[in-house]
Design an enzyme around this catalytic site. Sequence first.
Site, PDB file in Angstrom:
ATOM      1  N   HIS A   1       9.550   7.195  16.217  1.00  0.00           N
ATOM      2  CA  HIS A   1       9.595   7.641  14.823  1.00  0.00           C
ATOM      3  C   HIS A   1      10.156   9.060  14.752  1.00  0.00           C
ATOM      4  CE1 HIS A   1       8.168   8.534  10.727  1.00  0.00           C
ATOM      5  NE2 HIS A   1       8.028   7.245  10.568  1.00  0.00           N
TER       6      HIS A   1
ATOM      7  N   ARG B   1      -0.389   8.864  10.751  1.00  0.00           N
ATOM      8  CA  ARG B   1      -0.796  10.273  10.652  1.00  0.00           C
ATOM      9  C   ARG B   1      -2.099  10.541  11.390  1.00  0.00           C
ATOM     10  NH1 ARG B   1       1.212   9.092   5.506  1.00  0.00           N
ATOM     11  NH2 ARG B   1       2.802  10.525   4.692  1.00  0.00           N
TER      12      ARG B   1
ATOM     13  N   GLU C   1       0.432  -9.064  -1.276  1.00  0.00           N
ATOM     14  CA  GLU C   1      -0.377  -8.575  -0.154  1.00  0.00           C
ATOM     15  C   GLU C   1      -1.592  -7.815  -0.691  1.00  0.00           C
ATOM     16  OE1 GLU C   1       1.351  -7.224   3.934  1.00  0.00           O
ATOM     17  OE2 GLU C   1       0.449  -5.428   3.061  1.00  0.00           O
TER      18      GLU C   1
ATOM     19  N   ASP D   1       0.795  -1.238   0.000  1.00  0.00           N
ATOM     20  CA  ASP D   1       0.000   0.000   0.000  1.00  0.00           C
ATOM     21  C   ASP D   1       0.819   1.275   0.000  1.00  0.00           C
ATOM     22  OD1 ASP D   1       1.059   0.076   2.557  1.00  0.00           O
ATOM     23  OD2 ASP D   1      -0.824  -0.424   3.563  1.00  0.00           O
TER      24      ASP D   1
ATOM     25  N   HIS E   1       3.305   5.620  14.562  1.00  0.00           N
ATOM     26  CA  HIS E   1       3.693   6.598  13.542  1.00  0.00           C
ATOM     27  C   HIS E   1       2.535   7.087  12.675  1.00  0.00           C
ATOM     28  CE1 HIS E   1       3.482   2.914  11.170  1.00  0.00           C
ATOM     29  NE2 HIS E   1       3.369   3.673  10.112  1.00  0.00           N
TER      30      HIS E   1
ATOM     31  N   GLU F   1      -2.526   5.142   2.509  1.00  0.00           N
ATOM     32  CA  GLU F   1      -2.330   3.726   2.201  1.00  0.00           C
ATOM     33  C   GLU F   1      -3.579   3.042   1.658  1.00  0.00           C
ATOM     34  OE1 GLU F   1       0.877   4.925   5.070  1.00  0.00           O
ATOM     35  OE2 GLU F   1      -1.315   5.188   5.030  1.00  0.00           O
TER      36      GLU F   1
END
Length: 374
Positions: free
Chosen positions: A245, A215, A119, A97, A213, A133
């Site tokens: 991160h 967003r 995947e 992704d 991490h 993603e």
Amino acid sequence: MIKVLIVFGTRPEAIKMAPIVKEFQKFPDLFNLKICVTAQHREMLDQVLTFFEIQPDYDLNLMKPGQNLFQLTGDIIMGMKPILENFVPDYVLVHGDTTTSMAAAMAAFYSQAKVCHIEAGLRTFNKQSPFPEEMNRQLTGRIADLHFAPTETSRQNLVRENIDVQNIYVTGNTVIDALFIAQEKLKGYDDQEIIHLKSILTPGKRVILVTGHRRENFGDGFINICNALKLIAEDKNVEVIYPVHLNPNVQKPVNEILGGITNVHLIDPLGYPAFSWLMAKSYFIITDSGGVQEEAPSLGKPVLVMRNNTERPEAVEAGTVKLVGTNFDVIVEEANKLLREEDTYNEMSKAHNPYGDGTAAQKIINALKDGKRG
């Protein structure tokens, strides 16, 4: 000879593509294999390439300070153009992704190469979560000719999107293949990161490994997460280790709230070998990472996921993972259950891993080797 181009650009992609590279290399008379990295992540990517002993044939080296999605997407498509024109692959393999996967799939489509999506079929059905993603994987799925789904749930998602069932293969997830390879390589293996981890961890304490991490958790979400960890760390039999991160939206709340607590170790992001070693040493894991949800169950580690939804519902259904979001009370409650209730811990740690048995790469290569090529 079948010409195959494998494209990836981030550390997670490199980890999950490494077993496929190794499996292709077993058949040099059948496959002409080339590897292209975009270096969407540079240093973290290179660590994985070194560990798995992979040498790219093409390196776009696109990582730039302050790079945005507009620039990155355009640079990948334009960077792929001469490679595709020169090598003229039959198949381009992309993973998951990332922006690299979506843009490389688009470039391959423009060049008339067939796209294989590793995947494939993961969905939250919410284009904003995770961002970007979810749309990356959906767009890649529309372009792909062959779809290698890790689970039956992923296959069903693709069927509902009118993907031809003859072009879908359920393989398990290659991250399990990579984990098994890594655990074998780690026997007798010490790098500087592992040596450092051994020096800071206290024998006998229960290690809680934390990663974060996403967003969508920036702001209040990370503040809640950090306050929950602070309360959990009041148990002095616990040791929290948090590779933080580098994003300032993560660094600021983590350091302000958790800095200076004696049994909370805020460390730099880890390379794949050290992170795999640390997962195996942990008691349980609190994360918002997708890959960790797949890997940890193979090591018998319960996972609390700091997200409100997941594209990996199989782990929730199997009982290896619980969604806790960024809710302070829920994170604390579920962590304390794992620390204090042996039955709860055993139920999660011994649950079956729905993501495969470590033979996904072999199944993917067999689908191409046996002539089932869409």
